[in-house]
Design an enzyme around this catalytic site. Sequence first.
Site, PDB file in Angstrom:
ATOM      1  N   HIS A 104       0.861  -1.180   0.000  1.00 17.34           N
ATOM      2  CA  HIS A 104       0.000   0.000   0.000  1.00 17.34           C
ATOM      3  C   HIS A 104       0.895   1.226   0.000  1.00 17.34           C
ATOM      4  O   HIS A 104       1.694   1.424   0.909  1.00 17.34           O
ATOM      5  CB  HIS A 104      -0.926   0.008   1.224  1.00 17.34           C
ATOM      6  CG  HIS A 104      -1.911   1.146   1.192  1.00 17.34           C
ATOM      7  ND1 HIS A 104      -3.172   1.016   0.641  1.00 17.34           N
ATOM      8  CD2 HIS A 104      -1.808   2.433   1.607  1.00 17.34           C
ATOM      9  CE1 HIS A 104      -3.807   2.168   0.732  1.00 17.34           C
ATOM     10  NE2 HIS A 104      -3.000   3.050   1.314  1.00 17.34           N
ATOM     11  N   CYS A 105       0.769   2.048  -1.024  1.00 17.19           N
ATOM     12  CA  CYS A 105       1.672   3.178  -1.213  1.00 17.19           C
ATOM     13  C   CYS A 105       1.005   4.477  -0.761  1.00 17.19           C
ATOM     14  O   CYS A 105       0.008   4.907  -1.361  1.00 17.19           O
ATOM     15  CB  CYS A 105       2.079   3.289  -2.680  1.00 17.19           C
ATOM     16  SG  CYS A 105       3.254   4.628  -2.990  1.00 17.19           S
ATOM     17  N   PRO A 106       1.511   5.123   0.287  1.00 23.04           N
ATOM     18  CA  PRO A 106       0.912   6.391   0.730  1.00 23.04           C
ATOM     19  C   PRO A 106       1.135   7.524  -0.258  1.00 23.04           C
ATOM     20  O   PRO A 106       0.380   8.502  -0.267  1.00 23.04           O
ATOM     21  CB  PRO A 106       1.631   6.668   2.065  1.00 23.04           C
ATOM     22  CG  PRO A 106       2.921   5.929   1.968  1.00 23.04           C
ATOM     23  CD  PRO A 106       2.641   4.712   1.136  1.00 23.04           C
ATOM     24  N   ASN A 109      -1.726   7.008  -2.420  1.00 18.91           N
ATOM     25  CA  ASN A 109      -2.958   6.768  -1.661  1.00 18.91           C
ATOM     26  C   ASN A 109      -3.759   5.626  -2.265  1.00 18.91           C
ATOM     27  O   ASN A 109      -4.974   5.712  -2.438  1.00 18.91           O
ATOM     28  CB  ASN A 109      -3.814   8.039  -1.602  1.00 18.91           C
ATOM     29  CG  ASN A 109      -4.928   7.919  -0.575  1.00 18.91           C
ATOM     30  OD1 ASN A 109      -4.778   7.229   0.439  1.00 18.91           O
ATOM     31  ND2 ASN A 109      -6.049   8.581  -0.826  1.00 18.91           N
ATOM     32  N   ASN A 110      -3.064   4.556  -2.596  1.00 13.94           N
ATOM     33  CA  ASN A 110      -3.729   3.430  -3.232  1.00 13.94           C
ATOM     34  C   ASN A 110      -2.886   2.173  -3.019  1.00 13.94           C
ATOM     35  O   ASN A 110      -1.691   2.251  -2.750  1.00 13.94           O
ATOM     36  CB  ASN A 110      -3.892   3.686  -4.735  1.00 13.94           C
ATOM     37  CG  ASN A 110      -4.921   2.785  -5.378  1.00 13.94           C
ATOM     38  OD1 ASN A 110      -5.602   2.011  -4.700  1.00 13.94           O
ATOM     39  ND2 ASN A 110      -5.040   2.862  -6.697  1.00 13.94           N
TER      40      ASN A 110
END
Length: 314
Positions: A104-106, A109-110
């Site tokens: 999950h990549c901040p 945001n996805n």
Amino acid sequence: VVCLVAYHIFFMLFVWSYWKTIFTLPMNPSKEFHLSYSDKESLEREPRGESQQEVLRRAAKDLPIYTRTMSGAIRYCDRCRLVKPDRCHHCSVCDKCILKMDHHCPWVNNCVGFSNYKFFLLFLAYSLLYCLFIAATDLQYFIKFWTNGLPDTQAKFHIMFLFFAAAMFSVSLSSLFGYHCWLVSKNKSTLEVFRAPIFRHRTDKNGFSLGFSKNLRQVFGDEKKYWLLPVFSSLGDGCSFPTCLVNQDPEQASTPGGLNSTSKNENHLFPAKSLRDSQSHLLTDTPSWSETSAKAEKDKVGMSNPALTMENET
């Protein structure tokens, strides 16, 4: 003019891939992996342990799954109430199971998974090229800044800041992009690097690797004209993946998946939906599990797909 054209090409591809990475919804397991109403009731009635595993084994017997938990149990998500496909993981941020979840990549945001992993790679590639281009075109003015060759205005500080920002982002992006290129070459996800997939026979960190060329095509597709564009072209459905030879009997002939078409006790085929034809080519066009020629492999196993076979219960 040449610099302006190149700048806007890199910028447009960077924004396009970034947009696709952010707004492409992560794919969830198909309905075949969700438990039926009767199975859910049976699972709730049964005490935890072997009884529940029997219910899950019955629900998963026709599903194309290879991997298990560390204890050898069926991978099941209590939150989503489904049998997890191979390479699928539950994201605590999104609160749902994501097919071939990488992380999950901040920054976007996805969740980065099967549906947008190609877009994420292109985003890293084009952002790196974008920063390198800016640093390269700004370098001559950066040198003039230190040799007092620029007019004494506030603009020269903007030049210095622009070069440092582009150079620092280039260093960080090059390491991240290089790492994900290595993941693609080995057909691994970030989660699988930290926790190798567990198959029925044992843990196999290279269980899904088919060789560099086929690993690359699994992410970018068969048509090279789409490789550099942020359009979806990955092979498969995200629920099932071809695997390398994970449980070969050394006494058997060297064939894909270790299958013998004349054996009566061989593994059965999944009746669930098969891989796309284009992905099936990953298993039939060139040898991946043996040194025999493609023609010899075709003569032995025909068009059988070893990715859609399951080991018998022991």
